[in-house]
Design a protein around this motif. Structure first.
Motif, PDB file in Angstrom:
ATOM      1  N   VAL A  29       0.841  -1.200   0.000  1.00 60.73           N
ATOM      2  CA  VAL A  29       0.000   0.000   0.000  1.00 60.73           C
ATOM      3  C   VAL A  29       0.876   1.250   0.000  1.00 60.73           C
ATOM      4  CG1 VAL A  29      -1.656   1.345   1.353  1.00 60.73           C
ATOM      5  CG2 VAL A  29      -1.967  -1.118   1.101  1.00 60.73           C
ATOM      6  N   SER A  30       1.883   1.250   0.866  1.00 62.85           N
ATOM      7  CA  SER A  30       2.769   2.414   0.954  1.00 62.85           C
ATOM      8  C   SER A  30       3.597   2.589  -0.314  1.00 62.85           C
ATOM      9  CB  SER A  30       3.700   2.270   2.163  1.00 62.85           C
ATOM     10  OG  SER A  30       2.957   2.190   3.358  1.00 62.85           O
ATOM     11  N   GLN A  31       3.978   1.486  -0.929  1.00 63.48           N
ATOM     12  CA  GLN A  31       4.851   1.554  -2.097  1.00 63.48           C
ATOM     13  C   GLN A  31       4.120   1.976  -3.366  1.00 63.48           C
ATOM     14  OE1 GLN A  31       6.518  -2.399  -2.135  1.00 63.48           O
ATOM     15  NE2 GLN A  31       8.390  -1.752  -1.094  1.00 63.48           N
ATOM     16  N   PHE A  32       2.895   1.503  -3.545  1.00 63.85           N
ATOM     17  CA  PHE A  32       2.251   1.635  -4.853  1.00 63.85           C
ATOM     18  C   PHE A  32       1.084   2.621  -4.909  1.00 63.85           C
ATOM     19  CE2 PHE A  32       3.917  -2.821  -4.978  1.00 63.85           C
ATOM     20  CZ  PHE A  32       4.924  -2.572  -5.901  1.00 63.85           C
ATOM     21  N   LEU A  33       0.431   2.890  -3.791  1.00 66.52           N
ATOM     22  CA  LEU A  33      -0.764   3.731  -3.841  1.00 66.52           C
ATOM     23  C   LEU A  33      -0.425   5.161  -3.427  1.00 66.52           C
ATOM     24  CD1 LEU A  33      -3.486   1.385  -2.278  1.00 66.52           C
ATOM     25  CD2 LEU A  33      -2.736   1.571  -4.656  1.00 66.52           C
ATOM     26  N   PRO A  34      -0.637   6.121  -4.298  1.00 69.80           N
ATOM     27  CA  PRO A  34      -0.361   7.524  -3.941  1.00 69.80           C
ATOM     28  C   PRO A  34      -1.239   7.976  -2.779  1.00 69.80           C
ATOM     29  CG  PRO A  34      -1.506   7.367  -6.055  1.00 69.80           C
ATOM     30  CD  PRO A  34      -1.126   5.980  -5.685  1.00 69.80           C
ATOM     31  N   ALA A  35      -0.608   8.499  -1.745  1.00 72.36           N
ATOM     32  CA  ALA A  35      -1.307   8.789  -0.494  1.00 72.36           C
ATOM     33  C   ALA A  35      -2.397   9.836  -0.648  1.00 72.36           C
ATOM     34  CB  ALA A  35      -0.297   9.230   0.568  1.00 72.36           C
ATOM     35  N   GLU A  36      -2.154  10.878  -1.424  1.00 70.84           N
ATOM     36  CA  GLU A  36      -3.117  11.969  -1.519  1.00 70.84           C
ATOM     37  C   GLU A  36      -4.221  11.687  -2.524  1.00 70.84           C
ATOM     38  OE1 GLU A  36      -3.096  14.286   0.593  1.00 70.84           O
ATOM     39  OE2 GLU A  36      -1.179  13.703   1.474  1.00 70.84           O
ATOM     40  N   LEU A  37      -3.957  10.810  -3.484  1.00 69.07           N
ATOM     41  CA  LEU A  37      -4.921  10.585  -4.557  1.00 69.07           C
ATOM     42  C   LEU A  37      -5.871   9.425  -4.281  1.00 69.07           C
ATOM     43  CD1 LEU A  37      -2.613  11.072  -7.677  1.00 69.07           C
ATOM     44  CD2 LEU A  37      -4.190  12.717  -6.649  1.00 69.07           C
ATOM     45  N   MET A  38      -5.463   8.487  -3.447  1.00 74.78           N
ATOM     46  CA  MET A  38      -6.282   7.284  -3.239  1.00 74.78           C
ATOM     47  C   MET A  38      -6.664   7.157  -1.774  1.00 74.78           C
ATOM     48  SD  MET A  38      -4.562   4.499  -5.810  1.00 74.78           S
ATOM     49  CE  MET A  38      -6.059   3.544  -5.809  1.00 74.78           C
ATOM     50  N   LYS A  39      -7.958   7.322  -1.506  1.00 74.81           N
ATOM     51  CA  LYS A  39      -8.503   7.184  -0.162  1.00 74.81           C
ATOM     52  C   LYS A  39      -9.565   6.082  -0.169  1.00 74.81           C
ATOM     53  CE  LYS A  39      -6.299  10.788   1.600  1.00 74.81           C
ATOM     54  NZ  LYS A  39      -5.331  10.689   2.705  1.00 74.81           N
ATOM     55  N   PHE A  40      -9.725   5.426   0.976  1.00 74.77           N
ATOM     56  CA  PHE A  40     -10.660   4.304   1.076  1.00 74.77           C
ATOM     57  C   PHE A  40     -11.641   4.549   2.218  1.00 74.77           C
ATOM     58  CE2 PHE A  40      -6.836   2.754  -0.899  1.00 74.77           C
ATOM     59  CZ  PHE A  40      -7.296   1.931  -1.915  1.00 74.77           C
ATOM     60  N   ASP A  41     -12.864   4.092   2.020  1.00 72.17           N
ATOM     61  CA  ASP A  41     -13.862   4.207   3.086  1.00 72.17           C
ATOM     62  C   ASP A  41     -13.502   3.324   4.272  1.00 72.17           C
ATOM     63  OD1 ASP A  41     -15.549   6.007   1.665  1.00 72.17           O
ATOM     64  OD2 ASP A  41     -16.293   4.325   0.474  1.00 72.17           O
ATOM     65  N   VAL A  42     -13.028   2.110   3.973  1.00 73.36           N
ATOM     66  CA  VAL A  42     -12.688   1.161   5.036  1.00 73.36           C
ATOM     67  C   VAL A  42     -11.358   0.495   4.706  1.00 73.36           C
ATOM     68  CG1 VAL A  42     -13.383  -0.904   6.318  1.00 73.36           C
ATOM     69  CG2 VAL A  42     -15.127   0.684   5.503  1.00 73.36           C
ATOM     70  N   VAL A  43     -10.490   0.400   5.687  1.00 73.67           N
ATOM     71  CA  VAL A  43      -9.249  -0.368   5.578  1.00 73.67           C
ATOM     72  C   VAL A  43      -9.316  -1.490   6.611  1.00 73.67           C
ATOM     73  CG1 VAL A  43      -6.748  -0.353   5.888  1.00 73.67           C
ATOM     74  CG2 VAL A  43      -7.872   1.562   4.738  1.00 73.67           C
ATOM     75  N   ILE A  44      -9.165  -2.725   6.151  1.00 72.52           N
ATOM     76  CA  ILE A  44      -9.252  -3.893   7.034  1.00 72.52           C
ATOM     77  C   ILE A  44      -7.882  -4.556   7.119  1.00 72.52           C
ATOM     78  CG2 ILE A  44     -10.350  -6.132   7.434  1.00 72.52           C
ATOM     79  CD1 ILE A  44     -12.731  -5.148   5.789  1.00 72.52           C
ATOM     80  N   PHE A  45      -7.397  -4.741   8.331  1.00 75.58           N
ATOM     81  CA  PHE A  45      -6.158  -5.478   8.565  1.00 75.58           C
ATOM     82  C   PHE A  45      -6.514  -6.887   9.037  1.00 75.58           C
ATOM     83  CE2 PHE A  45      -4.901  -1.057   9.205  1.00 75.58           C
ATOM     84  CZ  PHE A  45      -3.728  -0.981   8.469  1.00 75.58           C
ATOM     85  N   ASP A  46      -6.037  -7.892   8.319  1.00 73.90           N
ATOM     86  CA  ASP A  46      -6.226  -9.280   8.748  1.00 73.90           C
ATOM     87  C   ASP A  46      -4.904  -9.795   9.311  1.00 73.90           C
ATOM     88  OD1 ASP A  46      -7.492 -11.680   9.197  1.00 73.90           O
ATOM     89  OD2 ASP A  46      -7.093 -12.453   7.185  1.00 73.90           O
ATOM     90  N   GLU A  47      -4.982 -10.763  10.237  1.00 77.83           N
ATOM     91  CA  GLU A  47      -3.790 -11.276  10.926  1.00 77.83           C
ATOM     92  C   GLU A  47      -2.976 -10.104  11.480  1.00 77.83           C
ATOM     93  OE1 GLU A  47      -3.562 -14.231  11.640  1.00 77.83           O
ATOM     94  OE2 GLU A  47      -4.454 -15.483  10.080  1.00 77.83           O
ATOM     95  N   ALA A  48      -3.683  -9.204  12.153  1.00 80.24           N
ATOM     96  CA  ALA A  48      -3.058  -7.959  12.604  1.00 80.24           C
ATOM     97  C   ALA A  48      -2.017  -8.176  13.694  1.00 80.24           C
ATOM     98  CB  ALA A  48      -4.135  -6.993  13.107  1.00 80.24           C
ATOM     99  N   SER A  49      -2.027  -9.335  14.346  1.00 80.92           N
ATOM    100  CA  SER A  49      -1.036  -9.585  15.393  1.00 80.92           C
ATOM    101  C   SER A  49       0.373  -9.675  14.824  1.00 80.92           C
ATOM    102  CB  SER A  49      -1.374 -10.880  16.142  1.00 80.92           C
ATOM    103  OG  SER A  49      -1.200 -12.011  15.304  1.00 80.92           O
ATOM    104  N   GLN A  50       0.507  -9.843  13.505  1.00 83.20           N
ATOM    105  CA  GLN A  50       1.820  -9.966  12.884  1.00 83.20           C
ATOM    106  C   GLN A  50       2.279  -8.682  12.190  1.00 83.20           C
ATOM    107  OE1 GLN A  50       0.926 -13.884  10.692  1.00 83.20           O
ATOM    108  NE2 GLN A  50       3.034 -14.160  11.338  1.00 83.20           N
TER     109      GLN A  50
END
Length: 685
Positions: A29-50
């Motif tokens: 996400v950090s490498q490929f998606l431009p931070a200012e141009l691409m926003k999401f309604d929901v971000v889901i982290f799976d296996e977040a303990s890792q």
């Protein structure tokens, strides 16, 4: 070619319109998606303990709402995990300070007080032994688990395989060759006995993982007939992994290889790799909770061999307890008395006495969690449970909603082979005699049903049918030709379901619209039985797997899951009890059919071409007899090849060829064919 990041910077709006849901790692996400141009309604982290917080920040920044899903009792992010990917370790020389456990994004979210929703119901394990240890030692008994009606079976639960002559090569390869060979033997034994059940192997070290892989590879070279079991399949295929890589995987059967133990000098140290380092207990929890049906623990040591005077690591404490649990069973958990089996009320005790008078053994409080089955009625023949009796007591009252109490709980229990009979306390007090008759009838019906179903479905596969279902064909557009010499065109019967496969249900809390698959609803079981009866009547004999796919396809479902297979089994059981369908092996037959015609595939009707294992042996026998009849005489190899061609196969794999050859040998034994000098003819009578 344009770099991906540059491309995404140029089409941010188009990308989200084409693909509104993206599946990516936090770093991607950090490498490929431009931070200012691409926003999401929901971000889901799976296996977040890792996931470490610094990796998650980029994705969090791009979302309006975040959902962090994970288990803080499972694998944490560690410096050891990152380092072990690129280096070989001498486990005996690793110090505690070499392994640093970091806080995960899950830990940080819990720490700042974000709202928490705990998922307490545990569905994966088909036998409670598989989760009882973790529930007791890791989750403080907060998980709601469900016992299986099959109390003891070689294919369910936890099994200990002790390797007394296993040696851990501490100063050399750091593996246990003897234990690896035992694991390899168990792998091939599993594929021979349970070819339809998925399998995985988890080892406690990378070195032991390599040893197991080498032992299996050696067996594969000598037994190529097992090669198809080792096909690549990320979701359900066979795997050998070490502790660090097993999180997220699950299989029907898991073999765990401990590897560590006594060295050639019969010395043992309490250095068991990552288990006795920081976070080791969480790694253990991952390993022992990967199985759906059975866990096989292969070890060269016993619980008594672990000396807790030499280590205080929590992972080692729990490993010792888990070995003891594998040796002694649930008794090692030292559960409170009520959980071990006591009646909750005088009414329960009265009902139990009535059941005993009917000649059955009763077990109070079946299960190890906080919501056991009130009374289990034991089958005197198998030792399994015929019937579960539930009351309107504490277990019933502990459910938060009527949906949990009266629908979901019973639905889960039915998937674990339970037949549930409910007794209401007021009814028992007011109409005791009629309630006793109702109870006696329920027990007798359960006994008859179990006897009949066990006899007819004992050999049914419990496989996960994960291959894609064929598209529904419009069979009315196909013009069937006349009968040819060898067989009739296979006529595919179209099943009609008179409602949409998905019904939208509005959630009262959020107003969201979610799909609900009608296929699983209990009220559709009669309809499914009727359709299954119709399918067997028109296309029988038909293989059970084919019937599952056809019934699911009629609902518009593209893939078969274990849950779908269970639904069809339930629908089939209704037909077996009523005698509307009979079974021969894996095949479903109309009860009045005595001889099956040879049915050949039809061009442009993909559903008419069956896999050879889905063709009844009686049909193959008839095809062979017809081939010999028209050929007058034919060689054995030609007979096998021509039989395969009848059913649409110009080439067959070794397994299918062997099946055809076995059927040919049966015809010889029954004196329906004869063979002289490798030439097959009809027997002259």
């Amino acid at each position: 070619l344009m770099p991906i990041r540059n491309l995404l910077q140029k089409i941010p709006n188009l990308l989200l319109r084409l693909k509104p849901c993206l599946l990516m790692s936090p770093i991607s996400v950090s490498q490929f998606l431009p931070a200012e141009l691409m926003k999401f309604d929901v971000v889901i982290f799976d296996e977040a303990s890792q996931i470490v917080p610094e990796d998650a920040i980029g994705a969090i920044y791009r979302g309006k709402t975040i959902v962090v899903a994970g288990d803080d009792k499972q694998l944490p992010p560690t410096s050891f995990f990152l380092k072990s990917l690129i280096e070989e370790f001498d486990w005996d020389k690793i110090r505690d300070e070499d392994v640093e456990v970091f806080d995960s994004i899950l830990d940080e979210c819990i720490g700042v007080g974000l709202p928490i929703k705990t998922l307490r119901w545990h569905y994966r394990s088909k036998h409670e032994e598989l989760i009882a240890f973790s529930n007791h030692h890791f989750y403080n008994g907060t998980l709601i688990t469900f016992p299986s009606a099959i109390a003891k079976h070689e294919a369910l639960g936890l099994k200990l395989v002790y390797v007394p002559d296993g040696i851990y090569d501490r100063g050399g390869r750091r593996d246990n060759i003897k234990e690896a060979e035992v694991v390899a033997n168990l792998v091939f034994e599993h594929f021979q006995k349970y070819p339809n059940k998925t399998l995985g192997v988890i080892t406690f070290s990378i070195a032991q993982m390599t040893a197991v892989e080498e032992a299996i590879e050696q067996r594969r070279r000598h037994q190529p007939e097992f090669e198809h079991f080792f096909k690549e399949d990320r979701l359900e295929g066979f795997f050998v992994k070490n502790l660090e890589n097993a999180q997220g995987d699950e299989r029907d059967v898991i073999i765990i290889s401990l590897g560590y133990g006594y060295d050639p000098q019969r010395q043992i140290t309490m250095n068991f790799g990552p288990i006795n380092k920081a976070g080791g207990e969480r790694r253990l929890n991952v390993a022992i909770t990967r199985a759906r049906e059975r866990t096989i623990l292969v070890t060269s040591i016993k619980s008594s061999d672990i000396d807790m005077k030499s280590t205080k690591a929590e992972g080692m404490v729990l490993l010792k307890k888990y070995l003891e649990y594998a040796e002694k069973g649930p008794a090692a958990l030292n559960l409170p008395k009520q959980k071990q089996g006591e009646f909750e009320s005088p009414i329960e005790e009265d009902v139990a006495n009535v059941v005993r008078q009917l000649g059955y053994t009763v077990v109070p409080k079946v299960g190890y969690s906080s919501c056991p089955i009130d009374i289990g009625v034991v089958d005197p023949n198998s030792g399994n449970y015929l019937l579960g009796i539930e009351f309107d007591g504490a277990t019933y009252a502990s459910s938060n909603s009527a949906r949990d109490r009266d629908r979901l709980r019973e639905q889960v229990l039915s998937q674990l082979s339970w037949k549930i009979h409910r007794i209401w306390s007021p009814a028992w007090v007011a109409r005791r005699e009629s309630e006793i008759k109702r109870l006696a009838t329920a027990i007798e019906e359960a006994r008859k049903l179990q006897t009949k179903v066990e006899r007819q479905t004992a050999n049914f596969p419990s496989e996960n049918c994960t291959e894609d279902l064929p598209a529904k064909a419009d069979v009315h557009k196909v013009q069937f030709s006349g009968i040819n010499k060898i067989g009739f065109p296979y006529k595919v019967h179209e099943l009609n379901v008179n409602f949409n496969s998905h019904v939208k249900v509005s959630s009262s809390r959020s107003g969201m619209v979610v799909p609900h698959i009608e296929f699983y609803r209990e009220e559709n079981r009669q309809l499914q039985s009727r359709l299954l009866e119709e399918l067997v009547r028109e296309e029988g004999p038909i293989h059970f797997d084919v019937a599952v796919r056809r019934l699911a396809s009629a609902w518009g479902l593209r893939r078969c899951s274990p849950k779908i297979v269970q639904v069809v089994k339930d629908a089939l059981n209704l037909l077996l009890v009523s005698g509307k369908v009979i079974t021969k092996g894996y095949f479903l037959w109309p009860p009045d059919m005595r001889e099956v015609p040879v049915r050949v595939p039809v061009a442009d009707v993909p559903e008419s071409k069956r896999a050879l294992e889905h063709v009844p042996p009686e049909e193959i026998e008839r095809a062979m007899q017809l081939i010999v009849q028209y050929a007058l005489s034919i060689s054995v190899d030609s007979l096998i090849a021509e039989t395969a061609k009848v059913f649409g196969f110009s080439h067959v794999k070794e397994k299918s060829r062997q099946r055809l050859y076995d059927i040919y040998k049966k015809l010889l034994f029954e004196k329906k064919l004869e063979c002289t000098n490798n030439i097959v003819t009809l027997l002259n009578k």
